[in-house]
Design an enzyme around this catalytic site. Structure first.
Site, PDB file in Angstrom:
ATOM      1  N   ASP B 290     -37.776 -17.780  -2.197  1.00  0.00           N
ATOM      2  CA  ASP B 290     -38.056 -19.101  -0.905  1.00  0.00           C
ATOM      3  C   ASP B 290     -38.402 -20.060  -1.491  1.00  0.00           C
ATOM      4  O   ASP B 290     -39.945 -20.431  -1.221  1.00  0.00           O
ATOM      5  CB  ASP B 290     -38.963 -18.360   0.333  1.00  0.00           C
ATOM      6  N   LYS B 321     -36.769 -27.299   5.965  1.00  0.00           N
ATOM      7  CA  LYS B 321     -37.641 -28.269   5.700  1.00  0.00           C
ATOM      8  C   LYS B 321     -36.835 -29.793   5.430  1.00  0.00           C
ATOM      9  O   LYS B 321     -36.413 -30.262   6.035  1.00  0.00           O
ATOM     10  CB  LYS B 321     -38.332 -28.190   5.678  1.00  0.00           C
TER      11      LYS B 321
END
Lengths: 464, 464
Positions: B290, B321
């Protein structure tokens, strides 16, 4: 290159997909799953109701990107929004909206999305997809359920806190969401647990042990089956109530589509939904209306559930697709969790897409497009009724009368019919088992009805 | 209005949030949960490393929208991308990418995101958030697991199909994803079942019965705790292996952050991650990394897991992000499901955000920003070490050496320290229990180190 020109507005001169599309699909498939691609699109040349592929074929598009293009390709109002300074800032300065919202965020909501809030709803939470919108609504429902159970103002216990981190009860409680057979509510692990339409979406994916009731399977034409359909709806409601009162994992909410879309364009009457509202109210269960596909005008009302004439509004209404953004509306402040940061994520939607949504709303209101779908839908339905009479084997169970252009029918070989229609210049989609669903844009005009229905007849003749 | 000007680049002349922010927060909160808002932002005036609020306060931003702004506010390269004709088309003609991709979609991927694909990865699936990216990876892992179990080419059985629609085994199998204590992987029902950082995210939400192992709790300074930390990592790996071999719901994949971020900036050594890769390989369990927060350069490598020197790559790597879009990379074709439409949704990401992402990548490569975070991170770490020596109570367990600007430390009262720093012109965030995490943008420069570290010292003196 000369080709089979169908009329002045569409033409298909290659097989579909054409050679250029095929080559591009093969290249794409090496890096990105392209097995479901129908054709590759030249969006610059596409306009209004028409989509143009990279082989130069031009189709009347009544599938509209799985019912998600609201006001036409290259719509000037949307282009203006895309070129606005607000858009540039929303794109390049993407905020963590819950912590550092932009100055214009309040206006974007109040002068935008909230203009079209369902009756009784004056708050919203923004998201990025229909799946996410539904899951956020489920989370709000679960927190609401536990808040009532715990008692207003009662603090979380250490045991709850501890067990929540271990995914066990009581911190992580065994609650459920009730949905309907053949429903589609998304593909996340929570939303997929409520989706019941097809195994291809669900197989191999762990799910929650949540209940589902039969959705009424109405018989058509409606006027010849009044009693049977009434009994069918009552049986479904009875099952809902039985599941609510007996399911081992307490039901925090019921979710329902105004028209089951991916699952086959299945309708129910206002009386059914009124009954559902009564049952959920009676058992203090929330009612979530999934308007991801039905919302934003295609049913001849802005929201699909406007047709129900409820005396108390649904508790949450989710949206996506034609909105070009996503989220859920609600009215009861207690659906905001008891503390900050419980319903939260980094971006909380995308202001760039909210700006587009607001331009879509401008366009719908300015051009009175909801009234247009109601009006054009009537004409379209009438024209299809005539085809159904002529070719009952190919067009039966016609449905969606009074539901704008949200019209569908069953056929004998939906895949073949749709393929033929595509080759004749109509881009059209299927749902359920052998159902053709019409999902024209809101700007679909009466002048296009003869082309659409005429091509359907041609396609029927060609494949039979 | 005269105010406490701190230096030539930042100033805070009001309390934070200031009166204008407060008024706007109160208005917003009536329609949108605004309880977590720190201040309302004037993004037009914000630039590069600096964020300006609606009261005219200007802060050096080392929180960067929860670590998601990569190359500065109003970055000219991103503005150019936002104003490009491709962007306008991606915004107004949003495709159902799996069915009708745009002509440029292949180039957007191959000339864009795939330039920075992790080693061993040459395919991707796009998404809209980190939560979604992780859940899509989980779904790929579950389908892969069942595909192996079923046998290559073996058709789904009627029993599997039927049970999948009832959310029961074997169609909906009881498989699991193993994650780590204090991890954060998102807030959907699947991703939240792997998130273990804080009860506020998880309480009241039903979860899957999935296992989690202890993540190593390293002692600092590392050089004084070599043996203890090695033992700690070995214990964690042992627990992972024990859970894989004993958990009732078979483990299809392990997911891990290169640095546990929301959970407290917890690090582990390359040896730990090499061990994790060995164990997952040994037991034929997929390894998902991740990189939602660690990816895209802040750790002094493009990917956080580049630091591990693995001999075989992780099976999937998720991102979001700083990428300004989201998705997962992979290499093994069998992680594409056996049939089309299984990994699918209406939009499959957002080409508009992929265009932005590609501009971010251009900027990172052109300006050599990964090397910059490595270089500036060293200077920043050294400066913080001096503060830690001076004020050990306020700055301890300093960590992130050799990890670019991805630096954090524990303190006695993180909320008070961060509040004070904000009032002194530094926008900075926390994580874990009492941890201050530095998340400057990739364009953070050495010239800003004295300002950041000097203000930290001032804030420490002010609150102690």
């Amino acid at each position: 290159m000369p080709g089979a020109i169908i009329d002045e507005t569409t033409w298909v001169t290659t097989e579909v997909p054409g050679p250029v599309s095929k080559q591009k699909i093969a290249a794409l498939d090496k890096v990105f799953d392209a097995r479901a691609v129908h054709f590759v699109v030249d969006y610059e040349k596409s306009h209004d109701n028409f989509i143009v592929d990279v082989d130069g074929n031009k189709y009347l598009d009544v599938y509209s990107q799985i019912a998600s293009i609201p006001v036409g390709y290259n719509n000037p109002t949307l282009i203006a929004a895309a070129k606005s300074p607000e858009m540039v800032s929303a794109l390049v300065n993407r905020p963590a909206t819950g912590n550092f919202p932009a100055e214009n965020w309040f206006a974007l909501l109040t002068e935008g999305l909230l203009r079209v809030a369902p009756k009784g709803h004056n708050r919203l939470f923004t998201a990025q997809s229909g799946s996410e919108a539904n899951e956020l609504a489920y989370k709000a429902a679960f927190m609401y359920y536990q808040r009532q159970k715990r008692g207003e103002g009662v603090e979380w216990s250490d045991h709850e806190i501890h067990t929540s981190l271990h995914n066990t009860s009581p911190g992580s409680p065994d609650l459920s969401i009730l949905s309907f057979k053949n429903s589609f509510h998304g593909r996340g692990f929570g939303s997929l647990s409520t989706t019941r339409s097809k195994a291809v979406h669900k197989l191999d994916i762990p799910s929650f042990d949540w209940p589902h009731a039969h959705f009424p399977a109405l018989k058509y034409p409606l006027e010849d089956n009044v009693e049977a359909n009434k009994a069918e709806e009552e049986a479904s409601l009875k099952e809902v109530e039985a599941l609510i009162t007996s399911w081992p994992n307490p039901v925090a909410a019921v979710i329902v589509e105004p028209i089951q879309s991916e699952g086959g364009d299945n309708h129910a009457s206002p009386a059914f939904f009124q009954g559902l509202r009564s049952i959920t109210k009676k058992h203090n269960v929330l009612l979530i209306v999934d308007e991801v596909q039905t919302g934003f005008g295609a049913t001849g009302s802005f929201w699909g559930h406007d047709h129900w004439n409820l005396t108390t509004p649904p508790d949450m209404v989710t949206f996506s697709k034609k909105a070009q953004t996503a989220g859920y509306f609600f009215g009861d402040e207690k659906l905001c969790p008891d503390k900050a940061y419980r319903q939260f994520n980094t971006w909380i939607g995308d202001a760039a897409r909210v700006l587009l949504c607001n331009a879509v709303i401008d366009e719908i209101l300015k051009r009175n497009l909801v009234a247009q779908t109601a009006r054009v839908g009537e004409q379209l339905y009438a024209a299809l009724e005539r085809v159904a009479e002529k070719y009952p084997e190919h067009v039966h169970n016609l449905r969606g009368k009074g539901q704008g252009t949200y019209i569908a029918f069953d056929t004998t070989n939906a895949a073949a019919l749709v393929k033929k229609m595509r080759s004749l210049g109509i881009n059209i989609g299927t749902c359920g088992k052998e159902t053709v669903r019409l999902r024209p844009m809101l700007i679909f005009e009466a002048e296009l009805v003869p082309k659409l229905v005429g091509t359907l007849e041609k396609a029927i003749l060609a494949i039979q």
